[in-house]
Design a protein around this motif. Structure first.
Motif, PDB file in Angstrom:
ATOM      1  N   HIS A  66       0.815  -1.219   0.000  1.00  0.00           N
ATOM      2  CA  HIS A  66       0.000   0.000   0.000  1.00  0.00           C
ATOM      3  C   HIS A  66       0.853   1.275   0.000  1.00  0.00           C
ATOM      4  N   LEU A  67       2.085   1.186   0.479  1.00  0.00           N
ATOM      5  CA  LEU A  67       2.968   2.351   0.428  1.00  0.00           C
ATOM      6  C   LEU A  67       3.262   2.740  -1.021  1.00  0.00           C
ATOM      7  N   ARG A  68       3.167   1.795  -1.922  1.00  0.00           N
ATOM      8  CA  ARG A  68       3.419   2.060  -3.350  1.00  0.00           C
ATOM      9  C   ARG A  68       2.217   2.692  -4.050  1.00  0.00           C
ATOM     10  N   ARG A  69       1.099   2.766  -3.375  1.00  0.00           N
ATOM     11  CA  ARG A  69      -0.131   3.265  -4.001  1.00  0.00           C
ATOM     12  C   ARG A  69      -0.334   4.750  -3.744  1.00  0.00           C
ATOM     13  N   GLU A  70      -1.334   5.288  -4.419  1.00  0.00           N
ATOM     14  CA  GLU A  70      -1.669   6.710  -4.253  1.00  0.00           C
ATOM     15  C   GLU A  70      -2.631   6.871  -3.069  1.00  0.00           C
ATOM     16  N   TYR A  71      -2.175   7.601  -2.072  1.00  0.00           N
ATOM     17  CA  TYR A  71      -2.976   7.941  -0.903  1.00  0.00           C
ATOM     18  C   TYR A  71      -2.628   9.369  -0.517  1.00  0.00           C
ATOM     19  N   SER A  72      -3.340   9.902   0.442  1.00  0.00           N
ATOM     20  CA  SER A  72      -2.982  11.215   0.975  1.00  0.00           C
ATOM     21  C   SER A  72      -1.611  11.112   1.648  1.00  0.00           C
ATOM     22  N   GLU A  73      -0.966  12.246   1.802  1.00  0.00           N
ATOM     23  CA  GLU A  73       0.347  12.243   2.442  1.00  0.00           C
ATOM     24  C   GLU A  73       0.260  11.730   3.874  1.00  0.00           C
ATOM     25  N   GLY A  74      -0.836  12.025   4.570  1.00  0.00           N
ATOM     26  CA  GLY A  74      -0.994  11.535   5.936  1.00  0.00           C
ATOM     27  C   GLY A  74      -1.032  10.022   6.010  1.00  0.00           C
ATOM     28  N   THR A  75      -1.757   9.393   5.104  1.00  0.00           N
ATOM     29  CA  THR A  75      -1.817   7.929   5.079  1.00  0.00           C
ATOM     30  C   THR A  75      -0.467   7.349   4.693  1.00  0.00           C
ATOM     31  N   LEU A  76       0.178   7.907   3.668  1.00  0.00           N
ATOM     32  CA  LEU A  76       1.481   7.396   3.239  1.00  0.00           C
ATOM     33  C   LEU A  76       2.522   7.552   4.348  1.00  0.00           C
ATOM     34  N   ALA A  77       2.490   8.677   5.039  1.00  0.00           N
ATOM     35  CA  ALA A  77       3.439   8.876   6.137  1.00  0.00           C
ATOM     36  C   ALA A  77       3.191   7.860   7.253  1.00  0.00           C
ATOM     37  N   SER A  78       1.933   7.566   7.541  1.00  0.00           N
ATOM     38  CA  SER A  78       1.614   6.557   8.560  1.00  0.00           C
ATOM     39  C   SER A  78       2.081   5.177   8.125  1.00  0.00           C
ATOM     40  N   LEU A  79       1.926   4.870   6.851  1.00  0.00           N
ATOM     41  CA  LEU A  79       2.422   3.590   6.333  1.00  0.00           C
ATOM     42  C   LEU A  79       3.933   3.510   6.501  1.00  0.00           C
ATOM     43  N   ALA A  80       4.630   4.567   6.111  1.00  0.00           N
ATOM     44  CA  ALA A  80       6.087   4.567   6.234  1.00  0.00           C
ATOM     45  C   ALA A  80       6.509   4.428   7.692  1.00  0.00           C
ATOM     46  N   ARG A  81       5.857   5.162   8.592  1.00  0.00           N
ATOM     47  CA  ARG A  81       6.202   5.050  10.019  1.00  0.00           C
ATOM     48  C   ARG A  81       5.914   3.640  10.544  1.00  0.00           C
ATOM     49  N   SER A  82       4.902   2.986  10.006  1.00  0.00           N
ATOM     50  CA  SER A  82       4.588   1.618  10.416  1.00  0.00           C
ATOM     51  C   SER A  82       5.675   0.644   9.953  1.00  0.00           C
ATOM     52  N   LEU A  83       6.391   1.027   8.910  1.00  0.00           N
ATOM     53  CA  LEU A  83       7.483   0.195   8.387  1.00  0.00           C
ATOM     54  C   LEU A  83       8.833   0.585   8.991  1.00  0.00           C
ATOM     55  N   ALA A  84       8.845   1.515   9.902  1.00  0.00           N
ATOM     56  CA  ALA A  84      10.079   1.953  10.573  1.00  0.00           C
ATOM     57  C   ALA A  84      10.413   0.982  11.689  1.00  0.00           C
ATOM     58  N   THR A  85      10.795  -0.215  11.291  1.00  0.00           N
ATOM     59  CA  THR A  85      11.084  -1.280  12.246  1.00  0.00           C
ATOM     60  C   THR A  85      12.077  -2.250  11.624  1.00  0.00           C
ATOM     61  N   GLN A  86      12.908  -2.842  12.463  1.00  0.00           N
ATOM     62  CA  GLN A  86      13.898  -3.810  11.975  1.00  0.00           C
ATOM     63  C   GLN A  86      13.218  -4.977  11.257  1.00  0.00           C
ATOM     64  N   GLU A  87      11.998  -5.289  11.650  1.00  0.00           N
ATOM     65  CA  GLU A  87      11.281  -6.394  11.021  1.00  0.00           C
ATOM     66  C   GLU A  87      10.964  -6.130   9.546  1.00  0.00           C
ATOM     67  N   ALA A  88      11.071  -4.887   9.104  1.00  0.00           N
ATOM     68  CA  ALA A  88      10.823  -4.534   7.695  1.00  0.00           C
ATOM     69  C   ALA A  88      12.111  -4.512   6.880  1.00  0.00           C
ATOM     70  N   SER A  89      13.184  -5.103   7.412  1.00  0.00           N
ATOM     71  CA  SER A  89      14.487  -5.039   6.731  1.00  0.00           C
ATOM     72  C   SER A  89      14.459  -5.658   5.336  1.00  0.00           C
ATOM     73  N   GLU A  90      13.601  -6.632   5.102  1.00  0.00           N
ATOM     74  CA  GLU A  90      13.546  -7.231   3.756  1.00  0.00           C
ATOM     75  C   GLU A  90      13.046  -6.236   2.708  1.00  0.00           C
ATOM     76  N   TYR A  91      12.434  -5.156   3.145  1.00  0.00           N
ATOM     77  CA  TYR A  91      11.928  -4.130   2.222  1.00  0.00           C
ATOM     78  C   TYR A  91      12.858  -2.919   2.138  1.00  0.00           C
ATOM     79  N   TRP A  92      14.045  -3.029   2.717  1.00  0.00           N
ATOM     80  CA  TRP A  92      14.919  -1.876   2.833  1.00  0.00           C
ATOM     81  C   TRP A  92      15.250  -1.247   1.481  1.00  0.00           C
ATOM     82  N   ASP A  93      15.625  -2.048   0.517  1.00  0.00           N
ATOM     83  CA  ASP A  93      15.980  -1.478  -0.792  1.00  0.00           C
ATOM     84  C   ASP A  93      14.816  -0.693  -1.389  1.00  0.00           C
ATOM     85  N   GLU A  94      13.629  -1.218  -1.248  1.00  0.00           N
ATOM     86  CA  GLU A  94      12.461  -0.528  -1.782  1.00  0.00           C
ATOM     87  C   GLU A  94      12.153   0.745  -0.985  1.00  0.00           C
TER      88      GLU A  94
END
Length: 194
Positions: A66-94
């Motif tokens: 969903h971070l790759r999709r078109e949303y409001s900046e507030g939703t996208l920022a919340s998605l990014a903050r939700s991925l601010a975790t070591q558990e998301a390391s497999e998505y680091w390059d993206e």
């Protein structure tokens, strides 16, 4: 006690917040349904950064999609903050690619996507990619680089290469103030001659 003007301002602000929350819930409806299917039940994705990652680790692939999709900046920022975790390391390059492509602009509403992406890049950085993160933190074209320092701050007393990087970055105007606030570790203290 609020004046009449203060009460009007408060009512206007409350109405704007309620309208924004309603808009988030509408635009996130599909995503929230997908999250519920994997056992993550929230009223809106904006709540996830306040929840332990262990409660939604199974939803990370959905959040990344969903971070790759078109949303409001507030939703996208919340998605990014939700991925601010070591558990998301497999998505680091993206995450890095999205961060580098994200223009540094003044936020037009709630959320700051470039800032949230910088936090996600720092938090999700695999330990074996610190060299790549160092390259990013040195790139003065990137926004919110100060957030990229977090993994280095944690390792500065244990890794001589990180200590050397910190000494180099100490002269970067965008980073110097933050680095200057850090507690000096015993391994970083200047030796005193006797």
């Amino acid at each position: 006690m609020l004046t009449d003007e203060g009460k009007r301002r408060r009512a206007t602000l409350d109405a704007e917040i309620a309208e924004r929350i309603a808009a988030f819930k509408v635009e996130q409806r599909e995503m929230l349904g997908q999250l519920a299917e994997v056992g993550v039940h929230v009223d809106m994705v904006n709540e996830l950064p306040n929840v332990p990652t262990s409660d939604y680790v199974q939803a990370l692939p959905i959040l990344m999609r969903h971070l790759r999709r078109e949303y409001s900046e507030g939703t996208l920022a919340s998605l990014a903050r939700s991925l601010a975790t070591q558990e998301a390391s497999e998505y680091w390059d993206e995450l890095v690619a999205i961060y580098k492509a994200s223009p540094d602009r003044a936020s037009t509403g709630p959320g700051n996507l470039p800032m949230a992406l910088a936090a996600a890049v720092a938090a999700a950085c695999p330990k074996n990619r610190l060299g790549d993160l160092a390259t990013l933190v040195k790139d003065q074209r990137l926004p919110h680089r100060v957030l990229l320092l977090t993994p280095f701050k944690k390792r500065r007393g244990r890794d001589p290469a990180v200590a050397n990087l910190i000494d180099e970055l100490r002269h970067d105007p965008a980073l110097a103030k933050e680095i200057g606030r850090w507690k000096i570790l015993p391994s970083q203290a200047d030796p005193r001659s006797h």
